[in-house]
Scaffold this motif. Structure first.
Motif, PDB file in Angstrom:
ATOM      1  N   GLY A  21       9.195  10.183   5.656  1.00  0.00           N
ATOM      2  CA  GLY A  21       8.908   8.812   6.032  1.00  0.00           C
ATOM      3  C   GLY A  21       7.275   8.641   5.260  1.00  0.00           C
ATOM      4  N   TYR A  22       6.899   9.278   4.553  1.00  0.00           N
ATOM      5  CA  TYR A  22       5.626   8.916   3.630  1.00  0.00           C
ATOM      6  C   TYR A  22       5.831   8.863   2.077  1.00  0.00           C
ATOM      7  CZ  TYR A  22       3.843   9.646   8.478  1.00  0.00           C
ATOM      8  OH  TYR A  22       3.691   9.487   9.625  1.00  0.00           O
ATOM      9  N   GLN A  23       7.092   9.166   1.806  1.00  0.00           N
ATOM     10  CA  GLN A  23       7.144   9.208   0.151  1.00  0.00           C
ATOM     11  C   GLN A  23       6.778   7.586  -0.399  1.00  0.00           C
ATOM     12  OE1 GLN A  23       9.758  11.383  -1.734  1.00  0.00           O
ATOM     13  NE2 GLN A  23      11.361  11.616   0.130  1.00  0.00           N
ATOM     14  N   HIS A  24       6.908   6.447   0.233  1.00  0.00           N
ATOM     15  CA  HIS A  24       6.240   5.484  -0.279  1.00  0.00           C
ATOM     16  C   HIS A  24       4.754   5.357  -0.658  1.00  0.00           C
ATOM     17  CE1 HIS A  24       5.692   4.989   3.907  1.00  0.00           C
ATOM     18  NE2 HIS A  24       4.852   4.144   3.810  1.00  0.00           N
ATOM     19  N   LEU A  25       4.158   6.274  -0.144  1.00  0.00           N
ATOM     20  CA  LEU A  25       2.723   6.328  -0.373  1.00  0.00           C
ATOM     21  C   LEU A  25       2.359   7.480  -1.259  1.00  0.00           C
ATOM     22  CD1 LEU A  25       1.339   6.030   3.375  1.00  0.00           C
ATOM     23  CD2 LEU A  25       1.414   4.361   1.450  1.00  0.00           C
ATOM     24  N   GLY A  26       3.436   8.060  -1.768  1.00  0.00           N
ATOM     25  CA  GLY A  26       3.529   9.154  -2.746  1.00  0.00           C
ATOM     26  C   GLY A  26       3.044  10.652  -2.205  1.00  0.00           C
ATOM     27  N   ILE A  27       3.420  10.490  -0.873  1.00  0.00           N
ATOM     28  CA  ILE A  27       3.051  12.054  -0.201  1.00  0.00           C
ATOM     29  C   ILE A  27       4.622  12.515  -0.248  1.00  0.00           C
ATOM     30  CG2 ILE A  27       2.443  13.236   1.979  1.00  0.00           C
ATOM     31  CD1 ILE A  27       0.700  10.552   2.442  1.00  0.00           C
ATOM     32  N   THR A 260       6.891  12.256  -5.707  1.00  0.00           N
ATOM     33  CA  THR A 260       7.738  11.414  -5.215  1.00  0.00           C
ATOM     34  C   THR A 260       8.622  10.372  -6.379  1.00  0.00           C
ATOM     35  OG1 THR A 260       6.021   9.867  -4.810  1.00  0.00           O
ATOM     36  CG2 THR A 260       6.453  11.314  -3.097  1.00  0.00           C
TER      37      THR A 260
ATOM     38  N   THR B  47      15.744   8.844   5.814  1.00  0.00           N
ATOM     39  CA  THR B  47      14.235   9.566   6.187  1.00  0.00           C
ATOM     40  C   THR B  47      13.160   9.088   5.223  1.00  0.00           C
ATOM     41  OG1 THR B  47      15.092  10.987   4.332  1.00  0.00           O
ATOM     42  CG2 THR B  47      15.547  11.479   6.583  1.00  0.00           C
ATOM     43  N   ASP B  48      13.241   8.348   4.221  1.00  0.00           N
ATOM     44  CA  ASP B  48      12.327   7.689   3.261  1.00  0.00           C
ATOM     45  C   ASP B  48      12.805   6.487   2.503  1.00  0.00           C
ATOM     46  OD1 ASP B  48       9.778   9.092   3.076  1.00  0.00           O
ATOM     47  OD2 ASP B  48      10.994  10.817   2.862  1.00  0.00           O
ATOM     48  N   LEU B  49      12.078   5.588   2.158  1.00  0.00           N
ATOM     49  CA  LEU B  49      12.345   4.662   1.174  1.00  0.00           C
ATOM     50  C   LEU B  49      11.378   4.477   0.475  1.00  0.00           C
ATOM     51  CD1 LEU B  49      13.016   1.978   4.207  1.00  0.00           C
ATOM     52  CD2 LEU B  49      14.593   2.540   2.393  1.00  0.00           C
ATOM     53  N   PRO B  51       9.798   2.416  -2.860  1.00  0.00           N
ATOM     54  CA  PRO B  51       9.730   1.455  -3.773  1.00  0.00           C
ATOM     55  C   PRO B  51       9.063   1.655  -5.184  1.00  0.00           C
ATOM     56  CG  PRO B  51       8.135   0.945  -2.217  1.00  0.00           C
ATOM     57  CD  PRO B  51       8.915   2.211  -1.591  1.00  0.00           C
ATOM     58  N   THR B 141       3.053   3.976  -5.568  1.00  0.00           N
ATOM     59  CA  THR B 141       2.462   4.934  -5.366  1.00  0.00           C
ATOM     60  C   THR B 141       2.948   6.165  -5.632  1.00  0.00           C
ATOM     61  OG1 THR B 141       2.350   5.002  -2.821  1.00  0.00           O
ATOM     62  CG2 THR B 141       0.379   4.029  -3.917  1.00  0.00           C
ATOM     63  N   GLY B 142       2.645   7.138  -6.505  1.00  0.00           N
ATOM     64  CA  GLY B 142       3.382   8.131  -6.980  1.00  0.00           C
ATOM     65  C   GLY B 142       2.414   9.019  -7.630  1.00  0.00           C
TER      66      GLY B 142
END
Lengths: 331, 236
Positions: A21-27, A260, B47-49, B51, B141-142
């Motif tokens: 649930g935090y991959q959009h923040l790069g975590i 990510t 579980t994840d989105l 963009p 962000t990545g």
């Protein structure tokens, strides 16, 4: 009540199912490299499948149990011993207080998982106890375990008062949970980018896991892939198991601690069901790939899931029955 | 506007929606609209989105879908995503945040700024003026937790990545790579050309929102002196 690291391993970290649930923040999610072994070790101790465990690499640490505990090891076989008495993987083990758990020799596999009944007393970060090394958060102090670390246990009462090591008399069958043959893949969005001969090579050739492969990714040494054109890609969200084609024609498989997002062409994906088997291969070992359909990949994952669920119930029943009988016998 | 997009499986546990492959605020706005729409639905399977510039990666839990009787899970998710992307409702899409990020361009914090000015035969102040004139979009962000990929910088500022990445780029460092600008949230190895540093903490493990920037944000850099930089740094 705790266990103490009395000798440091090369890279022992706390892991669970991962931080979603935090991959959009790069975590990135992280979590156990081999989720099957994590689930099996937990199930044998009566824990839920995703309880935090210690992921061990060889040479693994030496652990002192301040209190008696029921533990289980699964995944790689590192020749574990409690007070120098060998203990097998895939069986629940009653460890008496003041006993030492050590690992003598890497027999098979790359990662061994240590579960303790009722789990470790840890504070989750963003919903997970998995160790995030890059930002030094989660797990135990956000880092690999060091000599002197005391990891608190959730079990506060001494379970069985006698000081005898006991290897409980049942085994979790894990043979059919792992693919022992070629690692199965699905085509990626850039499957057509390498030329026909290179694609054939991927499906028929042999690739060696490079030495500097780690929790972030497995680099493969093999024949370089040839592409007909250079593909410039905008960075996009990626996922575990994706096989990236690097500019020099070599391949890298994204593992638990992958970034990510990525911009390299994705030529294929390891099917989710086979990631645990891959996670148990070591640098220097050879692997082959074979292609399957998406539906097959899903069916394999579903069979695995059902088998793990069944195993969890069976293990819990056996353990509870054993504990009851033991209690009855004592009184 | 309903730009073209394609929906494809990404392995067996994710789907990727891809728009026209270019760095463009209008394309990215479509990505963010879809992202916020899917987020607002709080699907128990997703579980994840993730963009990005011109794509949205949707990671889902296959086992969960199968327990709910959705078989094959991929086919079910593909149909679901197709339906949702077709009709993104706009109600839950927040206006982009406008962030003003203090940036110190003092060469002591900006190891590449002197060379960048010299190679273009301009003053350091010109580099600063070029970098601060644009309101940037955070496209994704990545790379590192909370590392914002922003763009585009003006053509005069575009610089390829360094051939030799640095082993240690301090947290807060502001860099340029190609047409992109970004901020290192934590100290890390890195190959971007460092032209400044922000005193703000871009990643905080204690904050409820660990990352200062998130996709969709609009960012403007506010030049500050070394003195103000130190002052803000101490207040953090």
């Amino acid at each position: 009540m705790s266990i103490t690291v009395i000798q440091q391993g090369i890279s022992d970290t706390i892991q669970d199912t991962g931080r979603y649930g935090y991959q959009h923040l790069g975590i990135n999610p992280g979590g156990a490299m081999d989720r099957i072994a994590m689930a099996v070790a937990n199930s044998l101790t009566g824990n839920s499948a995703g309880e935090a465990v210690i992921e061990l690499h060889f040479p693994a640490g030496r652990y002192l149990f301040e209190t008696a505990a029921i533990i289980a090891l699964s995944g790689a076989d590192f020749g574990a011993a409690v007070n120098n008495i060998p203990v097998p993987v895939n069986k629940p083990v009653y460890v008496p207080a003041a006993a030492t758990l050590s690992f003598t020799r890497p027999h098979a596999g790359a990662r061994c998982y240590l579960a303790v009944r009722h789990g470790f007393a840890l504070t989750p970060w963003l919903g997970s106890c998995s160790t995030h090394l890059k930002v030094a958060m989660g797990g135990f102090a956000g880092r690999a375990l060091h000599k002197g670390d005391r990891i608190a246990l959730n079990n506060t009462q001494l379970l069985l008062p006698d000081a005898q090591l006991k290897i409980l008399p049942w085994t979790a069958g894990t043979q059919s949970l792992y693919n022992h043959a070629a690692i199965r893949i699905l085509p990626g969005s850039c499957w057509q980018l390498p030329d026909e001969a290179s694609r054939q090579q991927l499906l028929t050739g042999s690739f060696r896991i490079a030495q500097h492969s780690d929790r972030m990714g497995f680099r493969l040494n093999g024949p370089a892939m040839h592409t007909l054109r250079k593909e410039e890609q905008l960075s996009a969200g990626v996922c575990r198991g994706a096989i990236q084609l690097l500019p020099d024609g070599q391949l890298i498989i994204l593992m638990a601690d992958h970034q990510t997002t990525g911009g390299y062409p994705l030529i294929a994906h390891i099917i989710t069901a086979d990631i645990p088997a891959l996670a148990q291969r070591q640098p220097g070992q050879s692997i082959q790939f074979s292609a399957v359909t998406g539906e097959t990949a899903e069916e394999l994952l579903w069979q695995q899931e059902k088998q793990l669920r069944y195993l969890q119930h069976a293990c819990r029943l056996r353990l509870e029955k054993w504990l009851l009988q033991y209690e009855a016998h004592r009184s | 506007m309903n730009p073209e997009y394609v929906i494809n499986p990404l392995g067996d546990s994710a789907i990727i929606v891809t728009w026209e492959q270019r760095i463009d605020p209008a394309v990215h706005a479509e990505v963010m609209k879809t992202y916020y729409h899917l987020r607002s639905l709080t699907s128990p399977y997703i579980t994840d989105l993730i963009p990005a510039y011109a794509s949205l990666t949707i990671v889902f839990n296959t086992a969960q879908l199968r327990y709910s009787g959705h078989k094959p899970a991929m086919q079910w998710m593909m149909a679901w995503v197709r339906e949702q992307v077709k009709h993104p409702e706009n109600r839950d899409i927040p206006a982009p945040r406008e962030l003003h990020i203090p940036a110190c361009y003092d060469p002591s914090l900006a190891p590449d700024i002197t060379e960048m000015a010299a190679s273009r035969q301009v003053a350091i102040n010109d580099i600063i003026a070029w970098h601060t004139q644009t309101v940037y979009t955070v496209y994704l962000t990545g790379f590192l937790p909370g590392f914002p990929y922003m763009g585009k910088v003006c053509a005069a500022l575009e610089t390829p990545r360094r051939k030799q990445p640095r082993l240690q780029v301090p947290a807060g460092s502001i860099g340029i790579a190609g047409a992109q600008t970004g901020i290192y949230p934590i100290t890390s190895p890195g190959g971007w050309n460092i032209i400044g540093q922000t005193p703000l903490r871009m990643f905080s493990t204690t904050a409820e929102e660990p990352c200062y920037c998130r996709p969709g944000d609009k960012v403007r850099f506010i030049p500050v002196t070394l003195e103000v930089f130190r002052q803000i740094q101490q207040e953090q």
